[in-house]
Design an enzyme around this catalytic site. Structure first.
Site, mmCIF file in Angstrom:
data_model
loop_
_atom_site.group_PDB
_atom_site.id
_atom_site.type_symbol
_atom_site.label_atom_id
_atom_site.label_comp_id
_atom_site.label_asym_id
_atom_site.label_seq_id
_atom_site.Cartn_x
_atom_site.Cartn_y
_atom_site.Cartn_z
ATOM 1 C CD GLN A 101 92.333 25.153 -32.170
ATOM 2 O OE1 GLN A 101 91.506 25.705 -31.442
ATOM 3 N NE2 GLN A 101 93.030 24.101 -31.778
ATOM 4 C CG HIS A 119 90.659 30.358 -34.911
ATOM 5 N ND1 HIS A 119 91.019 29.693 -33.759
ATOM 6 C CD2 HIS A 119 89.355 30.028 -35.140
ATOM 7 C CE1 HIS A 119 89.965 29.002 -33.308
ATOM 8 N NE2 HIS A 119 88.963 29.182 -34.121
ATOM 9 C CB CYS A 127 89.236 47.944 -45.085
ATOM 10 S SG CYS A 127 88.478 49.547 -44.715
ATOM 11 C CB CYS A 152 92.094 51.271 -44.550
ATOM 12 S SG CYS A 152 91.708 50.715 -46.220
ATOM 13 C CB CYS A 155 88.846 54.048 -47.008
ATOM 14 S SG CYS A 155 88.928 53.075 -45.479
ATOM 15 N N GLY A 191 98.525 19.834 -29.289
ATOM 16 C CA GLY A 191 98.837 21.110 -28.644
ATOM 17 C C GLY A 191 97.677 22.064 -28.546
ATOM 18 C CB THR A 192 94.401 22.425 -29.310
ATOM 19 O OG1 THR A 192 93.272 23.285 -29.022
ATOM 20 C CG2 THR A 192 93.897 21.048 -29.700
ATOM 21 C CB SER A 193 93.203 24.002 -24.061
ATOM 22 O OG SER A 193 92.619 25.030 -24.854
ATOM 23 C CD GLU A 219 97.573 21.063 -19.300
ATOM 24 O OE1 GLU A 219 98.164 21.136 -18.207
ATOM 25 O OE2 GLU A 219 96.942 22.012 -19.809
HETATM 26 C C1 BV8 Z 1 81.834 31.318 -32.803
HETATM 27 C C2 BV8 Z 1 92.333 33.869 -32.997
HETATM 28 C C3 BV8 Z 1 79.638 31.800 -33.556
HETATM 29 C C4 BV8 Z 1 92.521 35.230 -32.401
HETATM 30 C C5 BV8 Z 1 91.048 32.571 -31.385
HETATM 31 C C6 BV8 Z 1 80.210 28.316 -24.636
HETATM 32 C C7 BV8 Z 1 80.392 27.007 -25.040
HETATM 33 C C8 BV8 Z 1 80.922 26.717 -26.286
HETATM 34 C C9 BV8 Z 1 81.300 27.750 -27.140
HETATM 35 C C10 BV8 Z 1 81.130 29.034 -26.707
HETATM 36 C C11 BV8 Z 1 80.597 29.333 -25.475
HETATM 37 N N1 BV8 Z 1 80.559 30.682 -25.358
HETATM 38 C C12 BV8 Z 1 81.061 31.237 -26.482
HETATM 39 C C13 BV8 Z 1 81.402 30.249 -27.304
HETATM 40 C C14 BV8 Z 1 81.950 30.383 -28.604
HETATM 41 C C15 BV8 Z 1 83.438 30.687 -28.527
HETATM 42 C C16 BV8 Z 1 84.174 29.726 -27.614
HETATM 43 O O1 BV8 Z 1 84.450 28.606 -27.985
HETATM 44 N N2 BV8 Z 1 84.498 30.200 -26.410
HETATM 45 C C17 BV8 Z 1 85.217 29.340 -25.479
HETATM 46 C C18 BV8 Z 1 86.224 30.187 -24.704
HETATM 47 C C19 BV8 Z 1 84.208 28.681 -24.546
HETATM 48 N N3 BV8 Z 1 83.894 30.501 -29.875
HETATM 49 C C20 BV8 Z 1 83.802 31.523 -30.729
HETATM 50 O O2 BV8 Z 1 83.443 32.639 -30.434
HETATM 51 C C21 BV8 Z 1 84.140 31.172 -32.163
HETATM 52 N N4 BV8 Z 1 83.094 31.684 -32.996
HETATM 53 O O3 BV8 Z 1 81.444 30.497 -32.029
HETATM 54 O O4 BV8 Z 1 81.028 32.069 -33.583
HETATM 55 C C22 BV8 Z 1 79.146 32.351 -34.808
HETATM 56 C C23 BV8 Z 1 78.767 31.464 -35.819
HETATM 57 C C24 BV8 Z 1 78.316 31.985 -36.995
HETATM 58 C C25 BV8 Z 1 78.272 33.382 -37.182
HETATM 59 C C26 BV8 Z 1 78.687 34.244 -36.174
HETATM 60 C C27 BV8 Z 1 79.124 33.740 -34.979
HETATM 61 C C28 BV8 Z 1 85.433 31.807 -32.613
HETATM 62 C C29 BV8 Z 1 86.549 31.428 -31.689
HETATM 63 C C30 BV8 Z 1 87.875 31.915 -32.270
HETATM 64 C C31 BV8 Z 1 88.610 32.761 -31.256
HETATM 65 N N5 BV8 Z 1 89.930 33.099 -31.801
HETATM 66 N N6 BV8 Z 1 92.222 32.871 -31.930
HETATM 67 C C32 BV8 Z 1 93.896 35.406 -31.786
HETATM 68 O O5 BV8 Z 1 94.726 34.477 -31.832
HETATM 69 O O6 BV8 Z 1 94.130 36.523 -31.285
HETATM 70 S S1 BV8 Z 1 90.981 31.449 -30.146
HETATM 71 C C33 BV8 Z 1 92.519 30.962 -29.628
HETATM 72 O O7 BV8 Z 1 92.335 30.140 -28.486
HETATM 73 C C34 BV8 Z 1 93.249 30.027 -30.565
HETATM 74 O O8 BV8 Z 1 93.098 30.353 -31.908
HETATM 75 C C35 BV8 Z 1 92.710 28.671 -30.267
HETATM 76 O O9 BV8 Z 1 91.677 28.318 -31.146
HETATM 77 C C36 BV8 Z 1 92.057 28.852 -28.949
HETATM 78 C C37 BV8 Z 1 92.477 27.783 -27.979
HETATM 79 O O10 BV8 Z 1 93.811 27.927 -27.807
HETATM 80 P P1 BV8 Z 1 94.812 26.681 -27.963
HETATM 81 O O11 BV8 Z 1 95.426 26.769 -29.297
HETATM 82 O O12 BV8 Z 1 94.178 25.396 -27.596
HETATM 83 O O13 BV8 Z 1 95.850 27.138 -26.886
HETATM 84 P P2 BV8 Z 1 95.699 27.008 -25.295
HETATM 85 O O14 BV8 Z 1 96.707 27.921 -24.681
HETATM 86 O O15 BV8 Z 1 94.278 27.097 -24.882
HETATM 87 O O16 BV8 Z 1 96.155 25.521 -25.060
HETATM 88 C C38 BV8 Z 1 97.488 25.143 -25.386
HETATM 89 C C39 BV8 Z 1 97.527 23.652 -25.211
HETATM 90 O O17 BV8 Z 1 98.817 23.202 -25.582
HETATM 91 C C40 BV8 Z 1 97.301 23.223 -23.773
HETATM 92 O O18 BV8 Z 1 96.432 22.105 -23.770
HETATM 93 C C41 BV8 Z 1 98.705 22.794 -23.307
HETATM 94 O O19 BV8 Z 1 98.649 21.721 -22.389
HETATM 95 C C42 BV8 Z 1 99.318 22.341 -24.593
HETATM 96 N N7 BV8 Z 1 100.775 22.447 -24.687
HETATM 97 C C43 BV8 Z 1 101.586 23.415 -24.190
HETATM 98 N N8 BV8 Z 1 102.861 23.160 -24.570
HETATM 99 C C44 BV8 Z 1 102.826 22.029 -25.333
HETATM 100 C C45 BV8 Z 1 101.500 21.574 -25.411
HETATM 101 N N9 BV8 Z 1 101.134 20.477 -26.089
HETATM 102 C C46 BV8 Z 1 102.111 19.798 -26.726
HETATM 103 N N10 BV8 Z 1 103.404 20.173 -26.713
HETATM 104 C C47 BV8 Z 1 103.803 21.279 -26.033
HETATM 105 N N11 BV8 Z 1 105.103 21.628 -26.033
#
Ligand code: BV8
Length: 261
Positions: A101, A119, A127, A152, A155, A191-193, A219
């Protein structure tokens, strides 16, 4: 934890089909802020305010300031032991697939090949007007951009980061490859929430298809209670321990009379 690691390693053979999904926690040890941790990226900004097409339409300069800052931060970071172990597994196991991700490119810098970037990548751009002269998307490692928002070259309109924003769909080919990878023997979610969909649904579908599912996280997450193993600890340490047990086992197989240390 050791018993769990030994039981996990007993399921890994040279031909084992292993699929791994990583999140920001894998890059944490490299000093890359996670999204939801105490110093998380989202802490300073609200996702809706930055990582959406509407936000970019409204204020491309603000969105690019955030991405350009992240790119500038990333060039000072290096892959950590978690990235290195996963790159070694990619070399060693012919049926190994890595889905990330993360958009930071650290898996590739550690040597992982054919990474499925669920992602997209912060190092790709496209563009904003999808102008006919520009290729679909292209690699651009300019850091920092001399002009924000960057233009871009084809363009003179705007370019956007090659990442998937909230409300945007996953690239169909990426989704196809990811779903195909769920037919595996062992699925690691590291490493994902497990909060963002559809990425968070992959581990559950892998389990439904019969994979042995393992979470590595510092966690518990909403997925923890549904998986076969939840190994609590930093990915860079837990993966190192798993790798060490694997290598010890390989040495024993090659020299059955090696005394265990
Ligand atoms: C879509 C790129 C539809 C950009 C990212 C309600 C319910 C369900 C879904 C939704 C909802 N409302 C809206 C949605 C959809 C939405 C979504 O899921 N929202 C969530 C917030 C509820 N999803 C979308 O919009 C997706 N698209 O649904 O489209 C559609 C379908 C067809 C056609 C058109 C539309 C797209 C989502 C993509 C968003 N882009 N990133 C950028 O990076 O700038 S998301 C971004 O956060 C990441 O890419 C990743 O995917 C996401 C979660 O982050 P994590 O990687 O898990 O990181 P986080 O900090 O959260 O957690 C870190 C973890 O690591 C923790 O657990 C921590 O304990 C742990 N950790 C820390 N240190 C360590 C460790 N573990 C091990 N070792 C360590 N040392």
């Amino acid at each position: 934890m050791n018993t769990y690691i030994e039981r996990l390693v007993s399921k890994i053979r040279p031909e084992t089909r292993i699929t791994v999904l990583t999140g920001a926690g894998v890059s944490a040890a490299s000093g890359v802020p996670t999204f939801r941790g105490p110093d998380g990226l989202w802490r300073k900004y609200r996702p809706e305010s930055l990582a959406t097409p509407e936000a970019f339409q409204r204020d491309p300069k603000l969105v690019w300031e955030w991405y350009d800052w992240r790119r500038q931060t990333l060039v000072t970071k290096r892959p950590n032991r978690a990235h290195e172990v996963l790159a070694a597994w990619g070399e060693r196991y012919p049926n190994f697939i890595l889905i990330t991700q993360n958009v930071d490119g650290l898996h590739e810098r550690a040597g992982s090949q054919n990474v499925i970037r669920f992602h997209g990548s912060i190092w790709e751009v496209l563009c904003w007007n999808n102008c006919p002269l520009s290729p679909g998307r292209w690699w651009d490692e300019t850091v920092p951009f001399p002009e924000i928002p960057p233009k871009c070259p084809h363009c003179n309109g705007l370019i956007r980061p090659g990442v998937v924003w909230f409300g945007e769909g996953i690239d169909p080919e990426v989704m196809r490859l990811s779903i195909e990878a769920l037919d595996c023997d062992v699925f690691f979610t590291i490493g994902t929430s497990s909060l963002v969909y559809p990425a968070a649904s992959l581990v559950h579908e892998a389990k439904r298809r019969g994979a042995f599912t393992v979470e590595i996280n510092i966690e518990a997450t909403p997925a923890s209670g549904l998986l076969d193993f939840a190994l609590q600890g930093p990915a860079e340490e837990v993966l190192e321990r798993v790798e060490r047990v694997i290598l010890m086992g390989r040495r024993k197989d090659q020299n059955p009379h090696t005394p265990s240390p």
